[in-house]
Design a protein around this motif. Structure first.
Motif, PDB file in Angstrom:
ATOM      1  N   LYS A 153       0.821  -1.205   0.000  1.00  0.00           N
ATOM      2  CA  LYS A 153       0.000   0.000   0.000  1.00  0.00           C
ATOM      3  C   LYS A 153       0.860   1.262   0.000  1.00  0.00           C
ATOM      4  CE  LYS A 153      -3.857   2.358   2.246  1.00  0.00           C
ATOM      5  NZ  LYS A 153      -4.873   2.298   3.316  1.00  0.00           N
ATOM      6  N   LYS A 154       1.983   1.201   0.679  1.00  0.00           N
ATOM      7  CA  LYS A 154       2.839   2.371   0.821  1.00  0.00           C
ATOM      8  C   LYS A 154       3.344   2.888  -0.523  1.00  0.00           C
ATOM      9  CE  LYS A 154       6.985   3.977   3.257  1.00  0.00           C
ATOM     10  NZ  LYS A 154       8.075   3.597   4.198  1.00  0.00           N
ATOM     11  N   ASN A 155       3.713   1.988  -1.424  1.00  0.00           N
ATOM     12  CA  ASN A 155       4.260   2.429  -2.712  1.00  0.00           C
ATOM     13  C   ASN A 155       3.347   2.116  -3.893  1.00  0.00           C
ATOM     14  OD1 ASN A 155       4.514  -0.289  -3.082  1.00  0.00           O
ATOM     15  ND2 ASN A 155       6.745  -0.330  -3.195  1.00  0.00           N
ATOM     16  N   LEU A 156       2.087   1.777  -3.597  1.00  0.00           N
ATOM     17  CA  LEU A 156       1.157   1.365  -4.644  1.00  0.00           C
ATOM     18  C   LEU A 156       0.959   2.443  -5.701  1.00  0.00           C
ATOM     19  CD1 LEU A 156      -0.715  -0.858  -5.652  1.00  0.00           C
ATOM     20  CD2 LEU A 156      -2.522   0.063  -4.185  1.00  0.00           C
ATOM     21  N   SER A 157       0.764   3.668  -5.278  1.00  0.00           N
ATOM     22  CA  SER A 157       0.531   4.764  -6.229  1.00  0.00           C
ATOM     23  C   SER A 157       1.712   4.937  -7.178  1.00  0.00           C
ATOM     24  CB  SER A 157       0.281   6.074  -5.469  1.00  0.00           C
ATOM     25  OG  SER A 157       0.153   7.152  -6.374  1.00  0.00           O
ATOM     26  N   LYS A 158       2.913   4.876  -6.637  1.00  0.00           N
ATOM     27  CA  LYS A 158       4.123   5.053  -7.455  1.00  0.00           C
ATOM     28  C   LYS A 158       4.216   3.985  -8.532  1.00  0.00           C
ATOM     29  CE  LYS A 158       9.169   5.184  -7.068  1.00  0.00           C
ATOM     30  NZ  LYS A 158      10.327   5.083  -6.126  1.00  0.00           N
ATOM     31  N   ILE A 159       3.911   2.746  -8.174  1.00  0.00           N
ATOM     32  CA  ILE A 159       4.010   1.649  -9.135  1.00  0.00           C
ATOM     33  C   ILE A 159       2.880   1.689 -10.148  1.00  0.00           C
ATOM     34  CG2 ILE A 159       3.933  -0.871  -9.366  1.00  0.00           C
ATOM     35  CD1 ILE A 159       5.429  -1.064  -6.727  1.00  0.00           C
ATOM     36  N   VAL A 160       1.667   1.981  -9.697  1.00  0.00           N
ATOM     37  CA  VAL A 160       0.507   2.022 -10.587  1.00  0.00           C
ATOM     38  C   VAL A 160       0.716   3.013 -11.730  1.00  0.00           C
ATOM     39  CG1 VAL A 160      -1.891   2.823 -10.735  1.00  0.00           C
ATOM     40  CG2 VAL A 160      -1.225   1.191  -8.966  1.00  0.00           C
ATOM     41  N   PHE A 161       1.354   4.134 -11.443  1.00  0.00           N
ATOM     42  CA  PHE A 161       1.536   5.170 -12.469  1.00  0.00           C
ATOM     43  C   PHE A 161       2.933   5.158 -13.091  1.00  0.00           C
ATOM     44  CE2 PHE A 161      -2.026   6.652  -9.888  1.00  0.00           C
ATOM     45  CZ  PHE A 161      -2.947   6.968 -10.876  1.00  0.00           C
ATOM     46  N   ASP A 162       3.618   4.041 -12.974  1.00  0.00           N
ATOM     47  CA  ASP A 162       4.943   3.883 -13.588  1.00  0.00           C
ATOM     48  C   ASP A 162       4.767   3.171 -14.928  1.00  0.00           C
ATOM     49  OD1 ASP A 162       7.513   3.071 -14.382  1.00  0.00           O
ATOM     50  OD2 ASP A 162       8.201   2.906 -12.302  1.00  0.00           O
TER      51      ASP A 162
END
Length: 227
Positions: free
Chosen positions: A185-194
Motif C-alpha cells: 500500500k505504501k508504494n502502490l501509487s508510485k508503481i501504478v503510475f509507472d
C-alpha cells in the motif's frame, strides 16, 4: 515433436534458469501424505476441476495452476511445502504430450511425477533448489524449471498482480515482491503510475481506473456483506 525438441535445447544449455514463487502467512498445502482427494496438497498437485473451497472463494477449480507449466521450457514444476501441521513435502510434475508406445496400441499417459514411489507419493521433506533461500515460515514454494525469462517477465507479472489483486494490496491484505520490487500500500501509487513497470495500454487503463475507484473520496462506495 516440437515440445521435446524445445526441452532438448533447454537441457543442453550451460545454465538452466528456475523461477521460485513463494507464499508466506498461509497454512501451506496441508495433509501432504494423505490420499484423500480433498487435501490441499492433492488438489494442487493432482486434482483437476474439483474443489473443497466454500462459496465466495475464487480460483477453486485448479485451472490457473497450469500457467506455471506454460512458462517452463520442460513443462515441469516442483511443489514444496511446510505446513501449519509441521508437515514437509514436495513432488515434481511434468506435463508431457501423449505419444504412441512402439509396438503397442497404447499411448503414454502424458504426466510424469517425481516422488518417492510408483504410487506418485510426495517426498516428505522440502526441496532445496535455491541456495539463497531457506523456508522458516509456513507456506508453499513453486519452482518452475527452465523458466522462459523474457526480458520483461517481471513487468508482466507486476501488471497481472496489480490488475487482479490491487484491492487486496490497497487494503493491506497482500504484499508481493517481484524480482526485488516490493508492492504494498505504501508504494502502490508510485508503481501504478509507472509506465515502465505497468505494461500494455489496456492493462494500464484498467489498473489506474481501479486505483482511482479505491482512493478517490468523491466516488461513492458501499460495503456489501455476503452471508
Amino acid at each position: 515433436l516440437p515440445q521435446l525438441e524445445r526441452m532438448l535445447t533447454a537441457i543442453n544449455k550451460e545454465t538452466i534458469r528456475c523461477l521460485r514463487v513463494s507464499d508466506f502467512n498461509t497454512t501451506g498445502l496441508t495433509d501432504v501424505d494423505s490420499r484423500d482427494d480433498s487435501s490441499k496438497f492433492f488438489l494442487i498437485t493432482k486434482g483437476t476441476g474439483i474443489t473443497n473451497k466454500g462459496t465466495g472463494t475464487g480460483g477453486s477449480k485448479g485451472i490457473g495452476k497450469f500457467a506455471s507449466f506454460v512458462v517452463s521450457s520442460f513443462n515441469a514444476v516442483f511443489y514444496s511445502t511446510y505446513t501449519e501441521k509441521d508437515e514437509h513435502g514436495y513432488i515434481g510434475i511434468c506435463q508431457l504430450c501423449s505419444a504412441e508406445i512402439e509396438g503397442s496400441d497404447d499411448r503414454t499417459h502424458g504426466v510424469g511425477f517425481f516422488g518417492r514411489s510408483e504410487k506418485q507419493e510426495p517426498i516428505l521433506e522440502e526441496i532445496h533448489l535455491d541456495p539463497n533461500f531457506q523456508r522458516t515460515l509456513y507456506g508453499t514454494d513453486i519452482y518452475i524449471l527452465g523458466f522462459r525469462d523474457e526480458a520483461s517477465w517481471y513487468k508482466e507479472i507486476i501488471t497481472k498482480v496489480l490488475d487482479s489483486f490491487i484491492s487486496a494490496i490497497y487494503f493491506e491484505a497482500l504484499e508481493v515482491v517481484v524480482n526485488g520490487i516490493v508492492i504494498n500500500k505504501k508504494n502502490l501509487s508510485k508503481i501504478v503510475f509507472d509506465d515502465d513497470l505497468v505494461v500494455g495500454k489496456n492493462a494500464r487503463s484498467s489498473i489506474r481506473s481501479q486505483y482511482i475507484l479505491l482512493t478517490d473520496p468523491n466516488i461513492y462506495k458501499e460495503t456489501i456483506t455476503v452471508s
